[in-house]
Design a protein around this motif. Sequence first.
Motif, PDB file in Angstrom:
ATOM      1  N   ILE C 112       5.959  -2.678  -4.643  1.00  0.00           N
ATOM      2  CA  ILE C 112       4.982  -1.765  -4.044  1.00  0.00           C
ATOM      3  C   ILE C 112       5.551  -0.364  -3.856  1.00  0.00           C
ATOM      4  O   ILE C 112       4.889   0.632  -4.140  1.00  0.00           O
ATOM      5  N   LYS C 113       6.821  -0.303  -3.421  1.00  0.00           N
ATOM      6  CA  LYS C 113       7.369   1.023  -3.132  1.00  0.00           C
ATOM      7  C   LYS C 113       7.664   1.823  -4.387  1.00  0.00           C
ATOM      8  O   LYS C 113       7.823   3.051  -4.323  1.00  0.00           O
ATOM      9  N   SER C 114       7.735   1.174  -5.528  1.00  0.00           N
ATOM     10  CA  SER C 114       8.049   1.891  -6.764  1.00  0.00           C
ATOM     11  C   SER C 114       7.076   3.026  -7.038  1.00  0.00           C
ATOM     12  O   SER C 114       7.431   4.047  -7.611  1.00  0.00           O
ATOM     13  N   SER C 115       5.834   2.853  -6.615  1.00  0.00           N
ATOM     14  CA  SER C 115       4.848   3.908  -6.866  1.00  0.00           C
ATOM     15  C   SER C 115       4.800   4.937  -5.753  1.00  0.00           C
ATOM     16  O   SER C 115       4.140   5.959  -5.880  1.00  0.00           O
ATOM     17  N   LEU C 116       5.494   4.665  -4.659  1.00  0.00           N
ATOM     18  CA  LEU C 116       5.322   5.484  -3.452  1.00  0.00           C
ATOM     19  C   LEU C 116       6.451   6.466  -3.195  1.00  0.00           C
ATOM     20  O   LEU C 116       6.425   7.191  -2.199  1.00  0.00           O
ATOM     21  N   HIS C 117       7.455   6.467  -4.074  1.00  0.00           N
ATOM     22  CA  HIS C 117       8.642   7.250  -3.758  1.00  0.00           C
ATOM     23  C   HIS C 117       8.341   8.734  -3.552  1.00  0.00           C
ATOM     24  O   HIS C 117       7.372   9.250  -4.072  1.00  0.00           O
ATOM     25  N   ALA C 172      -0.718  -4.068  -5.250  1.00  0.00           N
ATOM     26  CA  ALA C 172      -0.396  -3.516  -3.930  1.00  0.00           C
ATOM     27  C   ALA C 172       0.069  -2.074  -4.072  1.00  0.00           C
ATOM     28  O   ALA C 172      -0.316  -1.197  -3.278  1.00  0.00           O
ATOM     29  N   GLY C 173       0.874  -1.835  -5.099  1.00  0.00           N
ATOM     30  CA  GLY C 173       1.354  -0.476  -5.340  1.00  0.00           C
ATOM     31  C   GLY C 173       0.218   0.477  -5.654  1.00  0.00           C
ATOM     32  O   GLY C 173       0.218   1.636  -5.212  1.00  0.00           O
ATOM     33  N   LEU C 174      -0.765   0.007  -6.412  1.00  0.00           N
ATOM     34  CA  LEU C 174      -1.918   0.850  -6.741  1.00  0.00           C
ATOM     35  C   LEU C 174      -2.694   1.218  -5.487  1.00  0.00           C
ATOM     36  O   LEU C 174      -3.027   2.399  -5.266  1.00  0.00           O
ATOM     37  N   ALA C 175      -2.972   0.209  -4.660  1.00  0.00           N
ATOM     38  CA  ALA C 175      -3.691   0.478  -3.407  1.00  0.00           C
ATOM     39  C   ALA C 175      -2.933   1.492  -2.562  1.00  0.00           C
ATOM     40  O   ALA C 175      -3.505   2.459  -2.045  1.00  0.00           O
ATOM     41  N   ALA C 176      -1.623   1.283  -2.442  1.00  0.00           N
ATOM     42  CA  ALA C 176      -0.819   2.173  -1.612  1.00  0.00           C
ATOM     43  C   ALA C 176      -0.776   3.582  -2.199  1.00  0.00           C
ATOM     44  O   ALA C 176      -0.859   4.576  -1.461  1.00  0.00           O
ATOM     45  N   ALA C 177      -0.666   3.677  -3.530  1.00  0.00           N
ATOM     46  CA  ALA C 177      -0.613   5.001  -4.155  1.00  0.00           C
ATOM     47  C   ALA C 177      -1.941   5.739  -3.969  1.00  0.00           C
ATOM     48  O   ALA C 177      -1.960   6.952  -3.731  1.00  0.00           O
ATOM     49  N   LEU C 178      -3.045   5.004  -4.076  1.00  0.00           N
ATOM     50  CA  LEU C 178      -4.362   5.613  -3.854  1.00  0.00           C
ATOM     51  C   LEU C 178      -4.477   6.161  -2.443  1.00  0.00           C
ATOM     52  O   LEU C 178      -4.951   7.282  -2.234  1.00  0.00           O
ATOM     53  N   MET C 179      -4.055   5.375  -1.483  1.00  0.00           N
ATOM     54  CA  MET C 179      -4.213   5.769  -0.085  1.00  0.00           C
ATOM     55  C   MET C 179      -3.214   6.850   0.310  1.00  0.00           C
ATOM     56  O   MET C 179      -3.466   7.626   1.227  1.00  0.00           O
ATOM     57  N   THR C 180      -2.050   6.864  -0.338  1.00  0.00           N
ATOM     58  CA  THR C 180      -1.034   7.836   0.045  1.00  0.00           C
ATOM     59  C   THR C 180      -1.294   9.190  -0.596  1.00  0.00           C
ATOM     60  O   THR C 180      -0.981  10.230  -0.026  1.00  0.00           O
TER      61      THR C 180
END
Lengths: 495, 495, 495
Positions: C112-117, C172-180
Amino acid sequence: NLIHGELESFKKNVDVFFLVVMGNIVFFLQAGFAFYESGSVRSKNVTNALFLNYMDTSIGSLFYLLCGYALAFGEGNGFCGTQYFALVGLPYDRMAHCFFQYTFSSTAVTIIKSSLHERCSMTAYFTSAILLSGITYPIVSHWAWSSVGWLSQLGFRDFAGSSVVHAMGGSAGLAAALMTGPRIGRFERNGNLNHIQPHSIPQATLGAFIFLFGAIAFNAGSNLTISKSKDGAVISLVCLNTLICVASATTTSLFYQRFCTASGRTIKNWNLINMLNGSFTGMVVICAGCDQYPPWASLVVGCLGYFVFLLVFKAMQRFQIDDATNSVSVQLGGGYFGVIGVAIFGSDGVILSPSKSSAYVLLVNIFGGAVIIIFSFLSILLLYTILRHFNLHRVTAREEKIGLDLAIHNQAAYNVQDVKIDCIDSIESISRRSTAKVQPSAGSHYRLRRMTSEPHIIQAWRKCVYVYLIALLSFSYVIRGLFLMVPHKFANFSL
Amino acid sequence: NLIHGELESFKKNVDVFFLVVMGNIVFFLQAGFAFYESGSVRSKNVTNALFLNYMDTSIGSLFYLLCGYALAFGEGNGFCGTQYFALVGLPYDRMAHCFFQYTFSSTAVTIIKSSLHERCSMTAYFTSAILLSGITYPIVSHWAWSSVGWLSQLGFRDFAGSSVVHAMGGSAGLAAALMTGPRIGRFERNGNLNHIQPHSIPQATLGAFIFLFGAIAFNAGSNLTISKSKDGAVISLVCLNTLICVASATTTSLFYQRFCTASGRTIKNWNLINMLNGSFTGMVVICAGCDQYPPWASLVVGCLGYFVFLLVFKAMQRFQIDDATNSVSVQLGGGYFGVIGVAIFGSDGVILSPSKSSAYVLLVNIFGGAVIIIFSFLSILLLYTILRHFNLHRVTAREEKIGLDLAIHNQAAYNVQDVKIDCIDSIESISRRSTAKVQPSAGSHYRLRRMTSEPHIIQAWRKCVYVYLIALLSFSYVIRGLFLMVPHKFANFSL
Amino acid sequence: NLIHGELESFKKNVDVFFLVVMGNIVFFLQAGFAFYESGSVRSKNVTNALFLNYMDTSIGSLFYLLCGYALAFGEGNGFCGTQYFALVGLPYDRMAHCFFQYTFSSTAVTIIKSSLHERCSMTAYFTSAILLSGITYPIVSHWAWSSVGWLSQLGFRDFAGSSVVHAMGGSAGLAAALMTGPRIGRFERNGNLNHIQPHSIPQATLGAFIFLFGAIAFNAGSNLTISKSKDGAVISLVCLNTLICVASATTTSLFYQRFCTASGRTIKNWNLINMLNGSFTGMVVICAGCDQYPPWASLVVGCLGYFVFLLVFKAMQRFQIDDATNSVSVQLGGGYFGVIGVAIFGSDGVILSPSKSSAYVLLVNIFGGAVIIIFSFLSILLLYTILRHFNLHRVTAREEKIGLDLAIHNQAAYNVQDVKIDCIDSIESISRRSTAKVQPSAGSHYRLRRMTSEPHIIQAWRKCVYVYLIALLSFSYVIRGLFLMVPHKFANFSL
C-alpha cells in the motif's frame, strides 16, 4: 533393520542440510554488520569499515578452524576442549557443525569492531580478531554449549547466544573502546557531546534488513538438528518468538523516541537509527530463550530490553565512552538482559514455574553471564595494554582527521563527483564540435538520445520487434502443440 | 515395501527442496555480480552495468531453457544432448535439476560482461548472452557433467565448475575484451596505465558479500542430492573447504599487497579491491575440488591461487588488455588453476595418492580445462568477428565519453545533487516567508523539527504513549493469564 | 508401526524446515520493497521510505499475530476465523505455518505504501498498516486459502496470491493514492506530467534483485509442505514457471520500451525502471497459477501481463493518479490478470481442458478477484475518509517541500558532502603544517600514503610477510603430515 538404518542416515543428511542453509544465512550477517557500520560512519572512513568487516571473516575463519573449534567443541575438560586442532581428526559428521559454529564465531568476533570505527588501527583489529576468534570466544562457548563445559554443567541456559555471542562481543567492544578512547571531536572539554551523523542511511538500513534476515536463521539454527522429534516444534516457536520480540522492541523504541524523550539535545522525532538500535536489541535479547518463552513473554522481554539498552546507552554517554555504532549498549546491555530474562520469563523461569530449581537457574544465569562478560573484558584489556604500550592501538591524529580511507587504504569510498563533472565536460566539448547544440541542462539527455539513434535504424528495429512478438507467440503455439502430443505426463497432471 | 516407497518418495522431495534452496541462493549471485560491477565502474556507466546484469538473467533463462538445458543434459552423444528442447517432454523429477542448472548457467554467462563494462554495445551483449547461455556453456557443461560427455568419460574432474563455469566465462570475457579493445584513456600511447577508480566502494563490497553468501550454496549445491548416504559428509566437507580456501586467498592477497608489492605505480596499502579480487579467486579455485581436498590442501590451493591471479593480472596489463573488473584474471586464471589443483592436491591427486591413474587424471584435467577454454574463446571470437564486421561490437566514442547511462539508457544513476539544492532552496524560501528564521546550516533541521511540532500536540501524544505502554503491559498480563488456563499444551512444554 | 511413526514425525519436521527457510527468504522481500522504493523517491524522502518499510514489519507482525492469523486461519465460518487470537491456544505444529503466513502478510501490507511515498503522513500509514495486517488481508486470505473460506469453497484458485496478496495490496494502494492526492508538482494545471527521477538507480535495482531472490521462495513456499508425494514435482514446476514468466515479462518490457513506445514525452531507450516494472509484473502475474501452467503458458502469461501493466499504467497517468513507484499498475493490474490467467492458460483452464467446470472456475476467479479488490479498496477508503476528516492523511505542503527526511525524521539520508570538504580541509591544514607539501588533487592520496609509511617500518613488515608465507606453507606441510598419520578416515575417503 535396513529401512531404519536408511532413515537414520537420511536424517543425518537432512541435519547437515539444515546446518548448512542456516549457517550460510548466518554467515550473511557479516554483510549486515558491514553495511550497518559503514553506513553509520562518516564518509571518510567507509572503505575502512567495509575492509575490517570483510577481512575478519577471513582472519576469523582461519583462526577459528585452526584452534577455536578445538577449544570450543573438542573433547576436553570443563574449561576448554583439546581435540581437533587445525581440524586434524575431525570426523565428517562434525564438519557441518564446525561450519555452523564458525558462522557464530564470526558474528561474535565482528561485534568488537563496531565500537571502534573511525580510529582503530589495523594492528589492533588484527590482533583482537585473532584473539577473539581463536581463544576467547571458543573458550566461552565451550563453557556454555559443550556438554562438559562448567557453566553448562551448572545448568546455565543460553539457547542461541545472548551472552555467549552478544554479551561476549559487546564486553570486548567496551574494553577496546575504553582503551582506545573517543574519536577526536566526539566529546568537548565542557562535557558536551557532538553527534556524528551516519553518512548514508540507506546503507545502514540495508545492514538492518540483513540482520532481520539473519536473526531468524541464527536462532532457528541454534537448535542444531531438525531430525529429532521435538525439533519442529522448537524451531517453529523460535521463529515466532524472534519475530515478536524484535517487533516489540522496535515498536517500543519507535514510540519512546517520538513521545517520551526529554526535549533538549535529542529531539523527539520518528528516529530511524534509534528504531534500528531498538530492533537490534530485540534480536539480541531473544536469543537466550527463544526456545522457551511463550509468545507474550517475548513481547515483554523485547519491550523491557529496549529500556535496558537505553540505560546502558545513557551510561556510555555519561562516562564519555565513545561507541561508533552503539554496539556496546545493544550487545552487552541486551545480551546480559537476555540471559537473565530467560530465567525469569521462560517457561521454566521463576514466573511461570516458581520453584527452587528455577531460582537456582536464575542465579546461575546472572552469575554465568557476568563471568562471561568479565572474561571477555579482561582478555581484551590485556591485549590492549600491550598494544598501548607499543602505541599500536590507534591511528595517528593526522590519519584520523584525513580519514582512514585515504590514509590507510588509499581508496576513497566514493568517486562520483569528479566523474560527473567530467561527464558534463565531455558533453560540452562534444556539443561544441557537433552541429546540434546540446546543453547540459535537466532535459539534455533526452535530446542526446535523439541525436544518437538515427531514424532509419529505428525503422529497422521496429520491424525486428514485430518479428520478435510474432515469433514469441507462434513459438508458444508450436510448443503448446508439441506439448499436447506428449501423452499424459504434462497435460493430465492435476494437483 | 510400503514404507520404503514412502521414504524414497520423501527423499526425492527433499532433494528437490535442496536444489531449490541452493539454486535460489546461487541465483542471488546475479546480484553479487551486478553490485560488484556497478560499484567498480565510473558513475556515468552505473545504470548500464545494472541493466546488463538484470537483463541477462532474463535473456539467459529464456535461451537456456529453450535449448541450453537440452544441449547440456538431454540424452544424446558425447558432444551434446538432443532432448528436451524448449522443455518439451521434460519429466517433473528433472525440473528442479533444470532450475538449478539454469542458475549455474546464469553465473557462467554473466562473467563475460564483467570485462566489457563501460564500452560494450547492447547488441554485442545481447548476442553474447544468447550464444553463451544457449550454446557454448551448455555444450561445455555436457562434456564435463553429463554422464555421456566425452570429458566426463575420460575421467575429467570438476566438481562445481572451476573450469566449466568460471574458466569458460573468463575465457569468453578475454576474447570479448580483446575484440572490443580498451576503454578510451585506459592506456596511454607511451604504455602508461591509467587506473580507473571504482565509483562506489560500498556497492562493490555489497557484491563481494553476496558472492560469499552464494559461494557456499554454489559448491554445496553442486552435489545435486542430499539423500544419498555420503551426501551429508561431502556437503559438510565442501562448506569447510570453501571457507578455508576463500580465507586463505583473501589473507594472502591482503598481506601481499600490504608488504610485498614493488613500490612504484601500485602502492603498498591495505587495498580493498585487491583483497576482494583475492577472495573471488579463492571462490573460483576451490570449486573444482571442494569435495576432495583435505582442509590443509584448501589452504595451500587458496594461497597459490592468488599468485596465479596475480600472474594473469600482470599479463593482462602487460599486453594492454582492458578488463573493467579483473574478471579474466579471477575467473580464467583461478578457474584453470582450480581444475589443475584438484588433480594435484585432491585426495585422489598426485600428491596424496601418487599413482598412474592420478597422473592420468592430472593430464586429463590439464587438457580438458584447456579444451574448454579454447572452445569458449573461439565461439566468442567468431561472434565478435561478425559483430566487428558490422561495427556493432562497441558503442561510439561519443557515447562512451558521455557515459552509457545517459547515452543509451537516458537515466543517470544518481540524481541526488539537484534535489539537495532544491531542498535547501525550499528551506530558504520557507524561512523567508516564516517568522522563525531557519538557516540551512548543520543544525538547521533540529530547528525545523521544533517548528513543525507544536507543543500542545506533544502533550496529547505523550498521553497516548503512556496509554500504549500501559496497554502493552496489561495486554501481556491478560494473555499470560489466558495462557496459563490453557491446559498443558504450552505451560508444561519442556525441551 | 514404529518406523512409520518416526518417518511421519520426521516429515513434519522437514515441513517446518521448509516453511522456515522459505518464510525467511520471503521475509527478506521487505528489504526488496525498502530499497526499490527508497531508490525510486527523491533524495529528500529516502529516510522516510526506509523508515516506513522497516516499521511496518514490526507493526504488521504485532497485529498479524494479535488478530490477523486468527481471522485468517483459525477455525471459523466462511467469512473469517475466530480462533487463536493473540496466538492463544495455537498448537506447536501450526507455529511454522503462522510464521510463514506472517511473511506473506508483511508483503501484502507493505504494498500500500509503495504508491504513497513522499507525501504520506505517519498517522495514515500507521493506521493503514494496522488495518491491513490485522483485518483486511487476513479476511481476504481466509476467503481464498482457508478450507472453509467462501471463495475457496466456490473453487477459487490462487496458488501463491496474485489476487490475495498482490491485487489486494495494489487495490489498497489505489484507494490510498486517490484519497491522498498527487505529489506537489507531479501534474501541472494543463495536464502535463512531470517525471520525478529516482534518486538512486543502484538502490532501486538492489530492491529488484532481492525481489527476484524472494519470488522463487514466495511461490515455492506457497505449497506449504515438502513431504507429500506430489510436493517435489509441484515445487519444481513452480520454480521453472516463475523463472520463465519473469524472463518473458522482462524481455517484453525491454523490447517494447526500446522499439515500440510512441515517441513523444517517453523516449525510446533501454529503460531500466520500465524493465524492472515489467519484471515485477511477471512475478505478480505468475503467482496465481505457478503450479498449473505448462512452461509455454508461463511465457505467454508473462508477455501479456506486461501489456496489462502498461494499460493500467496509462490509465493512471490519464486520470492523474500519482503512484510513486507504479505499484498499482504492477500489483493491481498484474495481480488481477494473474488470477484470470490461471483459469485461462492453466492446465485445468479453458484452453487446455475446455469444459463446463473450467469455464465455471474462470467465472469464479474473475468474480472472486473483483470481490477481493473491491473489499480491500473499500476498507482503505473508509479509513481514509476518517483520516481526511481530521486532516491526518497527508503531511503539510511545507513538510513535503522540505522533504520528509528533515521534516519528520530529522535525519538526512546522505551526509557525504560536508565530510568530503572537511576531509580536504584537514589535508590542507595538515600540509601547511608539514614539511612535505600535499595537494588535494587526484593523486594526492598516493603521496599521503608514502608520507605515513616510513621506510624502516616497511623493512620490518616485509620480514613479517616472509615469515607469514613460510609459516603458512610449513604449517600446511605439518598438517598434511599429521593428516596422513590419521588412519583411513580422511586419506582413504573417496566419493
